[in-house]
Design a protein around this motif. Sequence first.
Motif: not given
Length: 100
Positions: A40-48
Amino acid sequence: MKTIHNPFKEKQSIELTVGTFIISTILFMLYIISNGNSMVLVIAWPFALGAIIVNAIMFIHLMDRFIHFPEHRKDIGMKILILLSNIPILFFYYLIVMKS
């Protein structure tokens, strides 16, 4: 003579604020539900990172409008406050994720 209030018609800042809040909340809930799965962090950090950049651009745009349209400062100021309201919410999400 009657004064007619002509509100500032820009709606993209509200849509951006609501959209980033909803997507961030969904990603946060996925992280919590998945018991801290790093995928989930792999998706969340670029989004953030992207959300920070896009929101910063919108903030600069609104500040430019705030300076150049003094008759709409109340409406633009409210949009700026709404845009900035995401910061404490997302900081709260960040603290929870870093403590888990």
